[in-house]
Design an enzyme around this catalytic site. Structure first.
Site, PDB file in Angstrom:
ATOM      1  N   ASP A  13       2.655  -2.186   5.476  1.00  0.00           N
ATOM      2  CA  ASP A  13       3.564  -1.516   6.424  1.00  0.00           C
ATOM      3  C   ASP A  13       2.884  -0.448   7.273  1.00  0.00           C
ATOM      4  O   ASP A  13       3.510   0.530   7.673  1.00  0.00           O
ATOM      5  CB  ASP A  13       4.772  -0.899   5.678  1.00  0.00           C
ATOM      6  CG  ASP A  13       5.515  -1.923   4.866  1.00  0.00           C
ATOM      7  OD1 ASP A  13       5.539  -3.099   5.282  1.00  0.00           O
ATOM      8  OD2 ASP A  13       6.069  -1.565   3.814  1.00  0.00           O
ATOM      9  N   LYS A  16       0.905  -3.140  11.334  1.00  0.00           N
ATOM     10  CA  LYS A  16       0.047  -4.275  11.753  1.00  0.00           C
ATOM     11  C   LYS A  16       0.717  -5.105  12.852  1.00  0.00           C
ATOM     12  O   LYS A  16       0.081  -5.473  13.835  1.00  0.00           O
ATOM     13  CB  LYS A  16      -0.259  -5.177  10.537  1.00  0.00           C
ATOM     14  CG  LYS A  16      -1.015  -4.463   9.419  1.00  0.00           C
ATOM     15  CD  LYS A  16      -1.203  -5.342   8.204  1.00  0.00           C
ATOM     16  CE  LYS A  16       0.065  -5.640   7.449  1.00  0.00           C
ATOM     17  NZ  LYS A  16       0.676  -4.475   6.753  1.00  0.00           N
ATOM     18  N   GLY A  40       6.650  -8.184   6.344  1.00  0.00           N
ATOM     19  CA  GLY A  40       7.659  -7.888   7.362  1.00  0.00           C
ATOM     20  C   GLY A  40       6.950  -7.113   8.453  1.00  0.00           C
ATOM     21  O   GLY A  40       6.599  -5.960   8.268  1.00  0.00           O
ATOM     22  N   HIS A  41       6.681  -7.765   9.568  1.00  0.00           N
ATOM     23  CA  HIS A  41       5.905  -7.151  10.647  1.00  0.00           C
ATOM     24  C   HIS A  41       6.820  -6.877  11.836  1.00  0.00           C
ATOM     25  O   HIS A  41       7.391  -7.806  12.404  1.00  0.00           O
ATOM     26  CB  HIS A  41       4.735  -8.061  11.043  1.00  0.00           C
ATOM     27  CG  HIS A  41       3.731  -8.221   9.940  1.00  0.00           C
ATOM     28  ND1 HIS A  41       2.587  -8.965  10.048  1.00  0.00           N
ATOM     29  CD2 HIS A  41       3.692  -7.695   8.693  1.00  0.00           C
ATOM     30  CE1 HIS A  41       1.902  -8.894   8.918  1.00  0.00           C
ATOM     31  NE2 HIS A  41       2.565  -8.138   8.074  1.00  0.00           N
ATOM     32  N   GLN A 223       0.314  -7.428   4.074  1.00  0.00           N
ATOM     33  CA  GLN A 223       0.185  -6.432   3.007  1.00  0.00           C
ATOM     34  C   GLN A 223      -0.940  -5.448   3.364  1.00  0.00           C
ATOM     35  O   GLN A 223      -1.148  -5.196   4.537  1.00  0.00           O
ATOM     36  CB  GLN A 223      -0.064  -7.099   1.635  1.00  0.00           C
ATOM     37  CG  GLN A 223       1.141  -7.837   1.087  1.00  0.00           C
ATOM     38  CD  GLN A 223       1.350  -9.210   1.684  1.00  0.00           C
ATOM     39  OE1 GLN A 223       0.464 -10.039   1.658  1.00  0.00           O
ATOM     40  NE2 GLN A 223       2.519  -9.476   2.215  1.00  0.00           N
TER      41      GLN A 223
END
Ligand code: GDP
Ligand code: IMO
Ligand code: MG
Length: 422
Positions: A13, A16, A40-41, A223
């Protein structure tokens, strides 16, 4: 050398998705190399926020190939949903998306196994996103897994039934859990049909050819380094190689093709899920950071634990990935603070050290802090490095010296436009 890598230096988080989206116009291909829908980007532009779990963060730019590599584990249900939702907003996905035939499939029973395993661990639980990541990688290394290429063969259903039976046996005998598979299984089989219509390829050959043609490739990590299966805070990690070498493995590209390795980190630290966090702020300061930074998981919505920047861990991550360029995000979140704490070393009976203990959780050590003056200025509208307040420039300079690596970009807000080249 055609490949650049962008990866997280903390517990995920770091921002990225935002930076990959900003960098994409300079590349021909953006490729995910590990992880799966646990990621989750977040990407923000034109006041719209989107969160991607499986599709590379280059997808919002036209005519860029987005590639899901062999190292990724794919939940067909999530992938289908993600594609359909993007297409509803007018984004062209199918002609730009290529999927490796070697990528492994997450079955509905992998998700049940993930949940059962976490429940059985009690207070030792990892805090998994429960997306089936661990069990799928276990089947991959245990040589039981199903791959995307299998869905193209006539005996896929038989292979699926066999693996499902193995899983249900474990669920009954080992975990003794009740479950209802029906709904998920229908959605899974429908999603498999959908995925058959996508571009499934030998992506290592595709990339080999593109490297020969001198095309530019950006490998997008998921990650972060401290969640790496080898070098993270084991066992509180994910099940893939999140580090730079994972990009070579997860895409089938040679190390000699790698040029720059961008290491991204927040101006403070967060972690979602369980596990050691030496600089964690559990009181009011932690809550203030969480609110100011909007620190709630992009995949699960869970509150993220917050704390000060940890230089021993950041130094370790920078070294391990051979980072050529640092990118710091969320400095804007610290703008109101009079002073900022940075952990500069760990101390135990033997004095200060930058070495990371074997077991971060059980070792007795304390973080040593240095206090740096805050900048007390709104930086969110700035676009040039010379506009930055002196105290923030000093903070950046201090980190560059401590990490022996230059800072290339500073992100000063979630939007695509809020970026400063240093
Ligand atoms: P990722 O998993 O590394 O892509 O990061 P996430 O998307 O899970 O979390 C990063 C969060 O911070 C998202 O909500 C982003 O929109 C937001 N973000 C990214 N960069 C910045 C920044 O520089 N400042 C602020 N305030 N928010 C940012
Ligand atoms: P992005 O790509 C933050 C964490 C989980 C849990 C541990 C194992 O958005 O940075 P898993 O579901 O992989 O079995 O969970 O890893 N985790 C993440 N934390 N960002 C992520 O991805 C994460 N993906 C997994 O919270 O602690
Ligand atoms: Mg995320």
């Amino acid at each position: 050398m055609a490949v650049d890598i962008l990866l997280g230096l903390q517990w995920g988080d770091e921002g990225k998705g935002k930076i990959v989206d900003v960098f994409t116009p300079q590349y021909d291909i953006v490729a995910r190399f590990q992880g799966g829908p646990n990621a989750g980007h977040t990407i923000v532009f034109n006041d719209q926020k989107s969160v991607l779990h499986l599709i590379p963060s280059g997808i919002f730019h036209p005519n860029i190939t987005c590639l899901i590599g062999n190292g990724v584990v794919i939940d067909p249900i999530t992938l289908r949903k993600e594609i359909e939702e993007l297409e509803k907003t007018g984004i062209e996905v199918r002609s730009n998306l290529i999927i490796s035939d070697r990528a492994h499939l997450i079955l509905p029973t992998h998700k049940l196994l993930d949940r059962a395993s976490e429940e059985a661990k009690g207070d030792q639980k990892i805090g998994s996103t429960l997306r089936g990541i661990g069990p799928t990688y276990m089947d991959k290394t245990g040589r039981n897994g199903l791959r995307i290429g299998d869905i193209l063969s006539g005996d896929f259903l038989m292979k699926y039934q066999l693996l499902k039976e193995k899983h249900t046996h474990i669920l009954h005998k080992l975990y003794d859990v009740d479950y209802d598979l029906n709904l998920d299984e229908d959605a899974f089989l429908a999603a498999i049909e959908f995925i058959r219509s996508l571009q499934i390829k030998n992506t290592e050959s595709f990339l080999y050819q593109k490297i020969r043609e001198n095309k530019k490739i950006l490998a997008e990590g998921a990650q972060g380094t401290l969640l790496d299966i080898e070098f993270g805070s084991y066992p509180y990690v994910t099940s893939s190689n999140t580090t730079a070498s994972g990009a070579c493995m997860g895409l089938g590209i040679p190390p000699s093709s790698v040029n720059r390795v961008y290491g991204i980190f927040k101006a403070y630290c967060t972690r979602v899920g369980s596990g050691p966090f030496p600089t964690e702020l559990t009181g009011e300061m932690g809550e203030n950071l969480r609110q100011a930074g909007g620190e709630f998981g992009a995949t699960t919505g869970r509150p993220r634990r917050c704390g000060w920047l940890d230089l021993p861990l950041l130094h370790f991550a920078t070294r391990l990935n051979s980072i050529t360029d640092l990118i710091m995000t969320k400095a804007d979140v610290l703008s109101d603070l009079e002073s900022i704490q940075v952990c500069t070393a760990y101390t135990s009976g033997e004095g200060p050290t930058m070495e990371i203990p074997y077991d971060l959780e059980k070792s007795s050590f304390s973080p040593m802090y240095k206090s740096l003056p805050g900048w007390n200025t709104d930086i969110t509208q700035m676009s040039q490095s010379m506009e930055l307040p002196e105290n923030l420039k000093s903070y950046v300079y201090y980190l560059e010296q401590a990490l022996h690596t230059p800072m290339s970009f500073l992100s000063v807000g979630p939007d695509r436009d809020q970026i400063i080249e240093m």
